[in-house]
Write an enzyme that holds these catalytic residues in place. Structure first.
Site, PDB file in Angstrom:
ATOM      1  N   ASP A   1      -7.953   1.261   6.812  1.00  0.00           N
ATOM      2  CA  ASP A   1      -6.602   1.832   6.898  1.00  0.00           C
ATOM      3  C   ASP A   1      -6.541   2.811   8.077  1.00  0.00           C
ATOM      4  OD1 ASP A   1      -4.056   2.776   6.303  1.00  0.00           O
ATOM      5  OD2 ASP A   1      -4.662   3.894   4.506  1.00  0.00           O
TER       6      ASP A   1
ATOM      7  N   HIS B   1      -2.866   4.791  -2.574  1.00  0.00           N
ATOM      8  CA  HIS B   1      -3.852   5.558  -1.811  1.00  0.00           C
ATOM      9  C   HIS B   1      -3.550   7.040  -2.055  1.00  0.00           C
ATOM     10  CE1 HIS B   1      -5.418   6.565   2.538  1.00  0.00           C
ATOM     11  NE2 HIS B   1      -6.134   7.153   1.606  1.00  0.00           N
TER      12      HIS B   1
ATOM     13  N   MET C   1     -11.311   4.984   6.235  1.00  0.00           N
ATOM     14  CA  MET C   1     -10.162   5.472   7.012  1.00  0.00           C
ATOM     15  C   MET C   1     -10.542   5.475   8.488  1.00  0.00           C
ATOM     16  SD  MET C   1      -7.613   6.092   5.057  1.00  0.00           S
ATOM     17  CE  MET C   1      -6.564   6.790   6.342  1.00  0.00           C
TER      18      MET C   1
ATOM     19  N   MET D   1      -3.824  10.657  -1.459  1.00  0.00           N
ATOM     20  CA  MET D   1      -4.268  11.688  -0.509  1.00  0.00           C
ATOM     21  C   MET D   1      -3.787  13.016  -1.060  1.00  0.00           C
ATOM     22  SD  MET D   1      -3.426   9.657   2.961  1.00  0.00           S
ATOM     23  CE  MET D   1      -2.433   8.492   2.076  1.00  0.00           C
TER      24      MET D   1
ATOM     25  N   ASP E   1       1.103   5.281   0.250  1.00  0.00           N
ATOM     26  CA  ASP E   1       0.406   6.505   0.649  1.00  0.00           C
ATOM     27  C   ASP E   1       1.021   7.685  -0.080  1.00  0.00           C
ATOM     28  OD1 ASP E   1      -1.554   5.654   2.663  1.00  0.00           O
ATOM     29  OD2 ASP E   1       0.213   4.867   3.683  1.00  0.00           O
TER      30      ASP E   1
ATOM     31  N   MET F   1       0.981  11.571  -0.787  1.00  0.00           N
ATOM     32  CA  MET F   1       0.500  12.790  -0.123  1.00  0.00           C
ATOM     33  C   MET F   1       1.087  14.020  -0.800  1.00  0.00           C
ATOM     34  SD  MET F   1       0.896  11.630   3.817  1.00  0.00           S
ATOM     35  CE  MET F   1       0.355  10.011   4.375  1.00  0.00           C
TER      36      MET F   1
ATOM     37  N   GLY G   1       0.232  -0.604   9.088  1.00  0.00           N
ATOM     38  CA  GLY G   1       1.424   0.239   9.154  1.00  0.00           C
ATOM     39  C   GLY G   1       2.180  -0.095  10.420  1.00  0.00           C
TER      40      GLY G   1
ATOM     41  N   GLY H   1      -2.858  11.080   6.699  1.00  0.00           N
ATOM     42  CA  GLY H   1      -1.703  11.983   6.714  1.00  0.00           C
ATOM     43  C   GLY H   1      -0.517  11.444   7.492  1.00  0.00           C
TER      44      GLY H   1
ATOM     45  N   HIS I   1       0.863  -1.188   0.000  1.00  0.00           N
ATOM     46  CA  HIS I   1       0.000   0.000   0.000  1.00  0.00           C
ATOM     47  C   HIS I   1       0.899   1.239   0.000  1.00  0.00           C
ATOM     48  CE1 HIS I   1      -3.647   2.225   1.492  1.00  0.00           C
ATOM     49  NE2 HIS I   1      -2.768   2.927   2.190  1.00  0.00           N
TER      50      HIS I   1
HETATM   51  C1  DX5 Z   1      -2.349   7.185   7.057  1.00  0.00           C
HETATM   52  C2  DX5 Z   1      -2.007   6.116   6.068  1.00  0.00           C
HETATM   53  C3  DX5 Z   1      -1.890   4.718   6.622  1.00  0.00           C
HETATM   54  C4  DX5 Z   1      -0.898   4.576   7.705  1.00  0.00           C
HETATM   55  C5  DX5 Z   1      -1.229   3.388   8.537  1.00  0.00           C
HETATM   56  O1  DX5 Z   1      -2.581   8.371   6.359  1.00  0.00           O
HETATM   57  O2  DX5 Z   1      -3.003   6.083   5.061  1.00  0.00           O
HETATM   58  O3  DX5 Z   1      -1.633   3.794   5.575  1.00  0.00           O
HETATM   59  O4  DX5 Z   1       0.388   4.491   7.254  1.00  0.00           O
HETATM   60  O5  DX5 Z   1      -0.275   3.223   9.542  1.00  0.00           O
HETATM   61  P1  DX5 Z   1      -0.602   2.905  11.070  1.00  0.00           P
HETATM   62  O6  DX5 Z   1      -0.787   1.400  11.156  1.00  0.00           O
HETATM   63  O7  DX5 Z   1       0.616   3.363  11.778  1.00  0.00           O
HETATM   64  O8  DX5 Z   1      -1.843   3.643  11.461  1.00  0.00           O
HETATM   65 ZN    ZN Z   2      -3.125   4.620   3.372  1.00  0.00          ZN
END
Ligand code: DX5
Ligand code: ZN
Length: 230
Positions: free
Chosen positions: A177, A68, A139, A70, A37, A39, A199, A144, A35
Site C-alpha cells: 500500500d 486499514h 507500507m 491507522m 483507510d 485515520m 489509490g 496518512g 480498501h
Molecule cells: C496511505 C493509504 C493508502 C493510499 C494509497 O496512508 O494507506 O491506501 O490511499 O494511495 P496512493 O496510490 O495515492 O499512494
Molecule cells: Zn491504506
C-alpha cells in the site's frame, strides 16, 4: 497464497460526492476488493472516514472490505468493524503495545488479520507474529496521505518479508500500500506482493476512467505474473 495478484481500491481516493457511482464502476471493472483507510489524527496526522461510512457502503456491495486501521489503540475499534461485516482488518505493529493481542482479536472474530508495518519498521518484527496472521501489509509510503512518493527501501523490504514467510513455511499473503503505480507494480509483484492497494497511483488516476485504470493495472499484473512463471 498461490492465487493471482489481487487489486484493491483505496476508497479515500474515491469521489466522495459519488461513492456509490465509483463503487459500481469498480465492480464492473472487476476490482477485487475495497480498501478503507481509517485515520484518527493521532497515529497519522489526518482524518478520514469512520464506522458510519463503511457501514453504509457495506449495504450496497458484495465486494470484500479491507479495513486499514491507522489509529492508536486499534483494539477499541476492531469489534465494531467486525460487526459491520468486513473481511480483512490490518493493525499497525507501531500502533499498540500488544499487537499480538490485537491480531488475535481480529482472528478470533473470524476476520482475516493483517499486520501492517511502516516504511521504517524492520521486517524482523513480523517473525513471531507470522504464525498468527493471515497477511502482512508492507507500507511503501508513510501512512496518512494519498499521492505520496514511494519509499524505495520499503519496496526492497517486500522481498525480505517474502523470504521470512518462506522460511517460517506458512502461506501469509503480502499486501502493498502506497504509491503502487503502473511503473512500480511489477517490481512489487516480483518481490512478492499478492495484493496491491491502488489509490491515486493506479486506480483513481487523473485523466483516466476507473475502468481504464483498472484494466491497465490488471494488464500490468498479468504480464508480470506470466513473466514470473517463465
Ligand atoms: C496511505 C493509504 C493508502 C493510499 C494509497 O496512508 O494507506 O491506501 O490511499 O494511495 P496512493 O496510490 O495515492 O499512494
Ligand atoms: Zn491504506
Amino acid at each position: 497464497m498461490n492465487e493471482p495478484v489481487k487489486i484493491f481500491a483505496s476508497m479515500m481516493c474515491a469521489n466522495w460526492c459519488n461513492l456509490e457511482r465509483d463503487i459500481r464502476e469498480l465492480e464492473s471493472a472487476g476490482i477485487d476488493g475495497l480498501h478503507f483507510d481509517i485515520m484518527d489524527g493521532h497515529f497519522v496526522p489526518n482524518l478520514t472516514m469512520g464506522f458510519d461510512v463503511v457501514r453504509s457502503l457495506r449495504q450496497i456491495t458484495q465486494l470484500p472490505f479491507d479495513v486499514h486501521l491507522m489509529v492508536e489503540e486499534p483494539e477499541r475499534y476492531i469489534d465494531r468493524f467486525v460487526e459491520i461485516g468486513v473481511q480483512f482488518i490490518s493493525v499497525h505493529f507501531e500502533s499498540t503495545y500488544h499487537v499480538h493481542r490485537a491480531i488475535k482479536q481480529v482472528k478470533d472474530a473470524g476476520v482475516s488479520a493483517i499486520v501492517a508495518i511502516n516504511p521504517a519498521t524492520p521486517p524482523c518484527v513480523i517473525d513471531y507474529l507470522l504464525e498468527d496472521v493471515d497477511g502482512v501489509l508492507v507500507m511503501t509510503v508513510n501512512p496518512g496521505f494519498a499521492g505520496q512518493k514511494v519509499v524505495l527501501s520499503a519496496v526492497r523490504k517486500i522481498a525480505d518479508v517474502k523470504e521470512r514467510i518462506r522460511r517460517i513455511g506458512n502461506d501469509a499473503f503480502i499486501q502493498v500500500d502506497g504509491n503502487v503505480s503502473f511503473e512500480l507494480a511489477p517490481t512489487m509483484i516480483r518481490n512478492g506482493a499478492n495484493i496491491l492497494v491502488g489509490g491515486t497511483s493506479s486506480v483513481f488516476v487523473k485523466g483516466m476512467s476507473l475502468s481504464e485504470s483498472v484494466k491497465k493495472i490488471r494488464q500490468i499484473v498479468a504480464n508480470t505474473v506470466v513473466g514470473l512463471r517463465v
